[in-house]
Design an enzyme around this catalytic site. Structure first.
Site, short mmCIF file in Angstrom:
data_model
loop_
_atom_site.label_atom_id
_atom_site.label_comp_id
_atom_site.label_asym_id
_atom_site.label_seq_id
_atom_site.Cartn_x
_atom_site.Cartn_y
_atom_site.Cartn_z
N LYS A 115 46.25 35.90 35.13
CA LYS A 115 46.30 34.53 35.33
C LYS A 115 47.79 33.92 34.67
O LYS A 115 48.36 32.92 35.23
CB LYS A 115 45.13 33.69 35.15
N LYS A 195 43.36 39.63 50.09
CA LYS A 195 42.15 39.14 49.84
C LYS A 195 42.02 37.74 50.72
O LYS A 195 42.91 37.05 50.50
CB LYS A 195 41.84 39.11 48.27
N LYS A 198 41.29 30.79 49.78
CA LYS A 198 41.79 29.70 50.26
C LYS A 198 43.19 29.15 49.80
O LYS A 198 43.65 28.46 50.49
CB LYS A 198 40.69 28.53 49.50
P1 AMP Z 1 36.12 32.77 43.49
O1 AMP Z 1 36.57 32.37 44.96
O2 AMP Z 1 37.23 34.03 43.05
O3 AMP Z 1 35.89 31.90 42.56
O4 AMP Z 1 35.03 33.92 44.05
C1 AMP Z 1 33.83 33.39 44.12
C2 AMP Z 1 32.91 34.66 44.28
O5 AMP Z 1 33.10 35.27 45.67
C3 AMP Z 1 33.12 35.97 43.51
O6 AMP Z 1 31.83 36.70 43.25
C4 AMP Z 1 33.90 36.89 44.29
O7 AMP Z 1 33.73 37.98 43.80
C5 AMP Z 1 33.58 36.39 45.69
N1 AMP Z 1 34.80 36.58 46.66
C6 AMP Z 1 35.93 35.71 46.50
N2 AMP Z 1 36.89 36.04 47.44
C7 AMP Z 1 36.20 37.36 48.07
C8 AMP Z 1 36.77 37.93 49.28
N3 AMP Z 1 37.80 38.00 50.09
N4 AMP Z 1 35.77 39.03 49.50
C9 AMP Z 1 34.66 39.44 48.91
N5 AMP Z 1 34.10 38.67 47.87
C10 AMP Z 1 34.93 37.33 47.66
#
Ligand code: AMP
Ligand code: TRP
Length: 324
Positions: A115, A195, A198
């Site tokens: 980050k 990945k 958003k």
């Molecule tokens: P975040 O968007 O990083 O706050 O992720 C929230 C949760 O969703 C976390 O447990 C991540 O591991 C999961 N997550 C986010 N994006 C993905 C993705 N593309 N594939 C699988 N898991 C995801």
């Protein structure tokens, strides 16, 4: 006998998407329904302040996660759902961990380094974020923590913090274990090397997307040269990602899907996937619990969490020699 405590949290940082559902929410629901754990699911609003945010959107982002918890099947009768900032003991404990953790241990966290490199933030919270996460878990004597791979290092740090505290002040905390999600990473529909996130909205299926949006995005999803529906992560990353999504949502193994679509080309496969995704995300489109009801559910959850938290923080303060 009391069931072991399981806890996890999601940050309210905008629109949730299929990656969040398959990577986190769906797993939370399965763990809840296994009946093996006393489950706590929270909304990590304090964590979300370490990423650039707009205060006029924060409360709706918090309620959107609460609503997604319900739509995915987390049931407030079975699990405790609450907002992190409504149980202030976790920030008290985080401060204590700030005071007792060598700087080098947080500075070497991969997520912090990434980050910083990406200039995603310059505030101190970016560095101390894993200490608040450790507090979130250790405060509740959680034994299990379902997380994605990216959070494993933070959980390992939480274990180290628990161990060190126990050694110095006597047995106080449980060392939590990670429960890794089964679903691999969901990749972007129009760039399967990245990945699903958003920040790439075109290739991202948001849980709130309309049926038309879902259809457009899946129809436009990159497939690969050739026309065979076959799993081959190296040479057919696009189709392979769609197959993984299909498998995760339907429960049908990829080998069976390959047979089903053998000789049929991408067209039929995509049409069926549109229907599957549309049906699977229906509860999210239709989840209409009012803000008032969501808030009252969250208040009740915070009260329940607070009961554990207030007892634990007293024990911790006593061990440290502080007055209560
Ligand atoms: P975040 O968007 O990083 O706050 O992720 C929230 C949760 O969703 C976390 O447990 C991540 O591991 C999961 N997550 C986010 N994006 C993905 C993705 N593309 N594939 C699988 N898991 C995801
Ligand atoms: N850091 C986690 C994430 O970004 C969210 C989180 C905060 C969390 N506290 C936690 C997850 C405690 C599990 C347990 O996804």
């Amino acid at each position: 006998m009391r069931k072991p405590i399981l806890i996890s949290g999601i940050q309210p940082t905008g629109n949730l998407h299929l990656g969040n559902y398959l990577g986190a929410l769906k797993n939370f629901v399965e763990l809840q329904n296994s009946g093996k754990y006393d489950c706590y699911f929270f909304i990590a609003d304090y964590h979300s302040l370490t990423i650039d945010f707009n205060s006029s959107e924060k409360s709706s982002e918090i309620l959107a996660v609460a609503s997604a918890y319900l739509a995915s099947g987390i049931d407030p009768k079975k699990s405790t759902i609450f907002v992190q900032s409504q149980v202030p003991e976790s920030t008290e404990l985080a401060w204590i961990f700030n005071a007792l953790t060598p700087l080098g241990e947080v500075e070497r966290m991969t997520q912090y380094k990434e980050k910083r490199e990406q200039k995603l933030g310059t505030d101190v919270g970016l560095l101390t974020y894993p200490l608040l996460m450790a507090a979130d878990v250790l405060l509740y004597d959680a034994k299990f923590v379902p997380v994605g791979k990216d959070q494993l290092q933070h959980l390992e740090l939480a274990r180290e913090i628990a161990r060190r505290f126990n050694n110095r002040f006597g047995k106080t905390f449980i060392e939590p274990q990670a429960l890794l999600t089964k679903t691999p990473r969901v990749m972007s529909l129009n760039d399967p090397a990245k990945k699903m996130s958003k920040s790439l909205p075109e290739g991202c299926l948001f849980l709130s997307d309309s049926e038309k949006d879902i259809e457009n995005k899946i129809k436009r999803a990159v497939t690969d040269s050739g026309s065979e529906v076959k799993y081959d992560a190296q040479n057919k990353a696009g189709v392979s990602n769609l197959l993984l999504i299909y498998e995760a949502l339907s429960g049908a193994p990829i080998s069976r899907l390959e047979k089903k679509y053998s000789g049929k080309g991408y067209g039929q496969f995509k049409t069926d996937l549109v229907k599957l995704v549309t049906d699977s995300l229906k509860p999210f489109r239709e989840q209409k619990t009012s803000s008032i009801k969501l808030k009252s559910m969250l208040n009740a959850g915070a009260k329940k969490a607070e009961k554990l938290a207030s007892k634990k923080i007293k024990v911790v303060k006593k061990k440290l020699g502080l007055l209560d």
